[in-house]
Design a protein around this motif. Structure first.
Motif, PDB file in Angstrom:
ATOM      1  N   ASP A  55      -1.636  -9.588   3.474  1.00 49.05           N
ATOM      2  CA  ASP A  55      -1.502  -9.065   4.839  1.00 49.05           C
ATOM      3  C   ASP A  55      -0.738  -7.745   4.902  1.00 49.05           C
ATOM      4  N   ILE A  56      -1.055  -6.822   3.991  1.00 52.37           N
ATOM      5  CA  ILE A  56      -0.403  -5.509   3.982  1.00 52.37           C
ATOM      6  C   ILE A  56      -0.979  -4.685   5.125  1.00 52.37           C
ATOM      7  N   SER A  57      -0.094  -4.119   5.927  1.00 58.41           N
ATOM      8  CA  SER A  57      -0.565  -3.268   7.027  1.00 58.41           C
ATOM      9  C   SER A  57       0.433  -2.140   7.255  1.00 58.41           C
ATOM     10  N   PHE A  58      -0.044  -1.132   7.973  1.00 54.46           N
ATOM     11  CA  PHE A  58       0.734   0.066   8.267  1.00 54.46           C
ATOM     12  C   PHE A  58       0.676   0.309   9.770  1.00 54.46           C
ATOM     13  N   PRO A  59       1.682  -0.156  10.519  1.00 55.15           N
ATOM     14  CA  PRO A  59       1.630  -0.093  11.979  1.00 55.15           C
ATOM     15  C   PRO A  59       1.573   1.320  12.551  1.00 55.15           C
ATOM     16  N   GLN A  60       1.988   2.311  11.789  1.00 55.16           N
ATOM     17  CA  GLN A  60       1.934   3.685  12.288  1.00 55.16           C
ATOM     18  C   GLN A  60       0.782   4.466  11.671  1.00 55.16           C
ATOM     19  N   GLY A  61      -0.134   3.774  11.011  1.00 59.19           N
ATOM     20  CA  GLY A  61      -1.312   4.416  10.450  1.00 59.19           C
ATOM     21  C   GLY A  61      -1.093   5.085   9.111  1.00 59.19           C
ATOM     22  N   ASP A  62       0.109   4.956   8.526  1.00 59.51           N
ATOM     23  CA  ASP A  62       0.337   5.489   7.183  1.00 59.51           C
ATOM     24  C   ASP A  62      -0.433   4.634   6.188  1.00 59.51           C
ATOM     25  N   ASP A  69      10.083   7.144   4.093  1.00 60.47           N
ATOM     26  CA  ASP A  69      10.007   6.826   5.523  1.00 60.47           C
ATOM     27  C   ASP A  69       8.737   6.091   5.943  1.00 60.47           C
ATOM     28  N   THR A  70       7.944   5.606   5.006  1.00 57.93           N
ATOM     29  CA  THR A  70       6.757   4.826   5.354  1.00 57.93           C
ATOM     30  C   THR A  70       7.176   3.478   5.929  1.00 57.93           C
ATOM     31  N   LEU A  71       6.572   3.116   7.060  1.00 55.53           N
ATOM     32  CA  LEU A  71       6.718   1.780   7.630  1.00 55.53           C
ATOM     33  C   LEU A  71       5.491   0.964   7.244  1.00 55.53           C
ATOM     34  N   LEU A  82       6.766  -9.357   6.564  1.00 59.36           N
ATOM     35  CA  LEU A  82       8.065  -8.714   6.727  1.00 59.36           C
ATOM     36  C   LEU A  82       7.860  -7.261   7.116  1.00 59.36           C
ATOM     37  N   ASP A  83       8.706  -6.752   7.989  1.00 55.06           N
ATOM     38  CA  ASP A  83       8.668  -5.345   8.364  1.00 55.06           C
ATOM     39  C   ASP A  83       9.437  -4.554   7.321  1.00 55.06           C
ATOM     40  N   ALA A  84       8.769  -3.624   6.657  1.00 56.42           N
ATOM     41  CA  ALA A  84       9.362  -2.890   5.547  1.00 56.42           C
ATOM     42  C   ALA A  84       9.426  -1.394   5.852  1.00 56.42           C
ATOM     43  N   TYR A  85      10.384  -0.734   5.203  1.00 52.51           N
ATOM     44  CA  TYR A  85      10.617   0.690   5.410  1.00 52.51           C
ATOM     45  C   TYR A  85      11.061   1.305   4.084  1.00 52.51           C
ATOM     46  N   VAL A  86      10.327   2.318   3.625  1.00 52.95           N
ATOM     47  CA  VAL A  86      10.653   2.968   2.354  1.00 52.95           C
ATOM     48  C   VAL A  86      11.888   3.848   2.548  1.00 52.95           C
ATOM     49  N   VAL A  87      12.952   3.532   1.801  1.00 52.36           N
ATOM     50  CA  VAL A  87      14.218   4.263   1.926  1.00 52.36           C
ATOM     51  C   VAL A  87      14.485   5.209   0.753  1.00 52.36           C
ATOM     52  N   GLU A  88      13.785   5.011  -0.355  1.00 49.38           N
ATOM     53  CA  GLU A  88      13.923   5.931  -1.488  1.00 49.38           C
ATOM     54  C   GLU A  88      12.573   6.081  -2.153  1.00 49.38           C
ATOM     55  N   PHE A  89      12.205   7.338  -2.426  1.00 49.45           N
ATOM     56  CA  PHE A  89      10.934   7.616  -3.084  1.00 49.45           C
ATOM     57  C   PHE A  89      11.093   8.875  -3.917  1.00 49.45           C
ATOM     58  N   GLN A  90      10.858   8.750  -5.219  1.00 47.76           N
ATOM     59  CA  GLN A  90      10.896   9.886  -6.133  1.00 47.76           C
ATOM     60  C   GLN A  90       9.799   9.672  -7.167  1.00 47.76           C
ATOM     61  N   ASP A  91       8.796  10.561  -7.177  1.00 47.11           N
ATOM     62  CA  ASP A  91       7.765  10.477  -8.205  1.00 47.11           C
ATOM     63  C   ASP A  91       8.392  10.663  -9.580  1.00 47.11           C
TER      64      ASP A  91
END
Length: 175
Positions: A55-62, A69-71, A82-91
């Motif tokens: 059930d992976i979804s992106f409520p803001q269309g991301d 900052d992806t929700l 669960l409502d998730a929010y990306v707080v750290e991202f480094q390629d």
């Protein structure tokens, strides 16, 4: 001797200070951080190699790719999404580990409330090896209950995620 990198922990989620913490790691030869990273940050691939996510979804269309900052939301370990929010991202890059962390929360009664930080580190090592480290701290009564279960479902579930991620990045059949 090579020094390996560590997860960046916000104080609120420091390992050993909350209701549940698990750490899983693999070091594999013949893969690069970039190969692994592709499957980790593209949520459209998760269900193909990890059966404990749905059930992976992106409520803001991301999405389906994760970035700062992806929700997003997803179900796991029998919890409602669960409502998730990306707080750290480094390629990952040369001499720079890939870093991905998200918080995930479940509201409700005190018996249902859950607050999580799930962190990943993916780094190239000498000798054509890659290190994949995932750690998670959980806060709440559901987390405390999970920590008491034997065998530990979090530890086993995250190991299955690592094993599936390695198979996917290796181009081997998944699940």
């Amino acid at each position: 001797m090579t020094t390996q990198n560590a997860i960046n922990w916000p104080e609120k989620y420091q390992p050993g200070t909350r209701d549940n913490f698990v750490s899983n790691e693999v070091i594999v030869q013949g893969l690069t951080a970039a190969q692994v990273w592709r499957y980790l940050v593209d949520t459209s691939t998760w269900e193909s190699y990890y059966d404990n996510v749905a059930d992976i979804s992106f409520p803001q269309g991301d999405g389906p790719g994760l970035k700062t900052d992806t929700l997003f939301s997803f179900g796991t370990f029998g919890f409602p999404p669960l409502d998730a929010y990306v707080v750290e991202f480094q390629d990952p890059a040369q001499d720079v580990p890939g870093r991905l962390s998200w918080t995930a929360k479940q509201d409700g009664t005190p018996e249902e409330q859950l607050d999580v930080l799930h962190a990943w580190l993916v780094e190239d090592l000498s000798g054509g090896r890659v290190r994949i480290l995932t750690q998670e701290t959980q806060i709440g009564r559901p987390a405390a209950a999970l920590a008491e279960e034997r065998p530990n479902p979090m530890l086993n579930g995250h190991q299955a995620w690592l094993d599936g991620l390695v198979r996917a990045a290796s181009g081997k059949a998944t699940r």
